[in-house]
Design a protein around this motif. Structure first.
Motif, PDB file in Angstrom:
ATOM      1  N   PRO A 288      -8.692   7.003  16.851  1.00  0.00           N
ATOM      2  CA  PRO A 288      -7.947   5.738  16.998  1.00  0.00           C
ATOM      3  C   PRO A 288      -7.093   5.422  15.769  1.00  0.00           C
ATOM      4  N   MET A 289      -7.553   5.859  14.574  1.00  0.00           N
ATOM      5  CA  MET A 289      -6.760   5.641  13.364  1.00  0.00           C
ATOM      6  C   MET A 289      -5.426   6.396  13.460  1.00  0.00           C
ATOM      7  N   ASP A 290      -5.504   7.637  13.927  1.00  0.00           N
ATOM      8  CA  ASP A 290      -4.293   8.461  14.028  1.00  0.00           C
ATOM      9  C   ASP A 290      -3.340   7.922  15.097  1.00  0.00           C
ATOM     10  N   ILE A 291      -3.909   7.474  16.228  1.00  0.00           N
ATOM     11  CA  ILE A 291      -3.080   6.882  17.285  1.00  0.00           C
ATOM     12  C   ILE A 291      -2.400   5.616  16.767  1.00  0.00           C
ATOM     13  N   TRP A 292      -3.190   4.799  16.052  1.00  0.00           N
ATOM     14  CA  TRP A 292      -2.652   3.554  15.495  1.00  0.00           C
ATOM     15  C   TRP A 292      -1.529   3.852  14.504  1.00  0.00           C
ATOM     16  N   GLU A 293      -1.712   4.866  13.663  1.00  0.00           N
ATOM     17  CA  GLU A 293      -0.692   5.211  12.676  1.00  0.00           C
ATOM     18  C   GLU A 293       0.612   5.616  13.370  1.00  0.00           C
ATOM     19  N   GLU A 294       0.502   6.459  14.380  1.00  0.00           N
ATOM     20  CA  GLU A 294       1.713   6.921  15.068  1.00  0.00           C
ATOM     21  C   GLU A 294       2.405   5.766  15.786  1.00  0.00           C
ATOM     22  N   TRP A 295       1.615   4.913  16.436  1.00  0.00           N
ATOM     23  CA  TRP A 295       2.211   3.816  17.191  1.00  0.00           C
ATOM     24  C   TRP A 295       2.883   2.808  16.261  1.00  0.00           C
ATOM     25  N   THR A 296       2.218   2.438  15.166  1.00  0.00           N
ATOM     26  CA  THR A 296       2.803   1.449  14.255  1.00  0.00           C
ATOM     27  C   THR A 296       4.026   2.017  13.525  1.00  0.00           C
TER      28      THR A 296
END
Length: 486
Positions: free
Chosen positions: A158-166
């Motif tokens: 979820p950290m990696d998904i959040w980083e890409e999305w933000t």
């Protein structure tokens, strides 16, 4: 230069001593010099462990102390990084916060959607390197290597998904090198925008007009009458500093066998940021000291008088009056400049593999100093290795033998060859990597970002609901992991 002056807020997680911090400082200085109003916001700023411009009032720094720790039992660093930045963001979203024309965000993208939609202000994001690839240390051979097993993969997902999305929410994307752009495109597949490269630049005036005060006790402590090889890098495992020690050992062995006194007397200075809060820094320093002892070198550890960071409880070798290796922790500007401009400094050794950019080689070239760096990552864009008539340094694979050979070649340069290389290096640093060049490119990018207009209120209201839902899910994950650890 545009006649319209901008109000710019920089947001940087930890304003310590390192290449990313040097870029932020020089970018802020350059834009301020162009007449723009600049403020820097950070969650950590130690006056004894920072660049002088952030301490002496040259730049306006707003240190918003976070209630969140860096980690729990050495774990959850990225989760707490998100929390610390959200705390900082909450301050910028408060009714009493100053208004800005544009935000300049780097390293951590967590705040981007909140700033855009909470203040209706555009955001520029400067990518040093994707955090998802930094979580496990060095980015080796262009491949992502995940350490820590299945549980860490679940935690990081979820950290990696959040980083890409933000990151995707930024209005403008910049990167520090073509190498970083290639990695960005490969590992952020949902982002269709290709970041524009704006190389980090340095304040050339700080080197060109420098007058070293040899009476300064801090400067006197690091200078020597011995020929010197210099390394400028954080004390982190991924910086591969052991390569410098291993190559130095072979270099000295060669000259001990040939009886050439200049090579026999050469010393090595390893200078860089060291933070006792970071376990990796402490482990790396201990490993380097063990390596120095293994090769039979004398060594000493020192830090400037301005540093509030205490020296680690690690003994120097018995003979420390003029050691073979000097470990300089959290060097001051005067110490760095004295070492770079000393006529006895032979070369800068830049050891990281696949470094994102690397400001050290640029600083060395600005001082006319030969550079020896790995033949990968950002240094391949800053340092010219071939043809020899255009050379500003040497790019070699990261092996002690080939590095020792390159150092022997550097030591053998004639005065005329060294002078010609110095002139080429200074010219390249000025034309490609000066602070003024970077500042004008950043100014253009920021003006483009502002020209997009304010973020529409209707879009903001709808999107904020989605952001808060995503944030709530992150907090649930956070609570679950903390409960498992405690």
């Amino acid at each position: 230069m545009s006649s319209g002056k901008l109000r710019i807020a920089f947001i940087h997680p930890d304003l310590g001593i390192g290449g990313a911090e040097r870029l932020v400082v020089d970018a802020a200085l350059g834009l301020q010099k162009l007449g723009h109003s600049v403020d820097i916001y950070t969650s950590h700023h130690d006056p004894g462990h920072c660049f002088e411009e952030t301490r002496n009032g040259t730049l306006r720094v707003h240190h918003l102390r976070s209630p969140f720790p860096r980690a729990i039992k050495g774990k959850l660093h990225i989760l707490f990084s998100h929390a610390r930045q959200l705390h900082l963001t909450a301050h910028l979203l408060s009714p009493s916060a100053p208004l800005y024309d544009v935000y300049f965000v780097d390293q951590l993208s967590t705040c981007i959607p909140f700033l855009r939609l909470g203040t209706h202000t555009r955001v520029l994001f400067y990518c040093h390197f994707p955090d998802k690839l930094l979580a496990d240390g060095a980015y080796a051979d262009g491949d992502r290597k995940r350490n820590g097993g299945f549980l860490k993969s679940i935690y990081r997902l979820p950290m990696d998904i959040w980083e890409e999305w933000t990151t995707k929410q930024a209005d403008t994307l910049l990167a520090n090198s073509r190498f970083t752009v290639g990695v960005f495109r490969k590992h952020f597949p949902s982002i269709q925008t290709t970041p524009r490269v704006v190389y980090p630049g340095i304040n050339l005036d700080a080197y060109a007009s420098l007058k070293v005060d040899r009476a300064d006790p801090d400067v006197a402590r690091v200078l020597s009458n011995r020929p010197t090889l210099l390394s400028l890098n954080r004390f982190e495992k991924k910086k591969n500093l052991s390569l410098a020690i291993d190559a130095f050992a072979l270099f000295r062995r060669y000259f001990n066998s040939t009886g050439v006194q200049k090579g026999q007397r050469t010393r090595l200075v390893l200078a860089g940021g060291w933070d006792p809060r970071l376990l990796d820094n402490e482990k790396t320093l201990r490993a380097l000291l063990d390596n120095a002892k293994f090769h039979g070198f004398t060594y000493a550890i020192t830090t400037p008088s301005t540093s509030t960071v205490s020296l680690p409880d690690l003994p120097s070798s018995p003979d420390t009056a003029d050691p073979d290796i000097l470990f300089l922790l959290n060097f001051s500007t005067a110490q760095r400049s004295a070492l770079l401009t000393s006529p006895l400094t032979l070369a800068l050794l830049y050891t990281p593999v696949n470094e994102h950019f690397g400001i050290g080689p640029v600083e060395a070239m600005a001082c006319g100093l030969p550079v020896l760096a790995c033949n990968s990552g950002g240094p391949t864009e800053s340092v010219v290795d071939n043809p020899p008539g255009q050379r500003t340094g040497w790019l070699q694979r990261p092996g002690p033998g080939v590095w020792a050979d390159a150092l022997i070649e550097i030591l053998g340069l004639s005065p005329a060859q060294r002078k010609a290389l110095a002139e080429r290096a200074k010219r390249r640093a000025k034309e490609q990597f000066g602070m003024e060049v970077m500042a004008r490119e950043l100014e253009y990018a920021l003006e483009e970002t502002v020209s997009l207009g304010r973020v529409p209120a209707a879009t903001a209201a709808a999107a904020m609901w989605g952001i808060w839902v995503a944030l709530a899910l992150l907090l649930v994950l956070f609570a679950s992991i903390v409960r498992m650890l405690l």
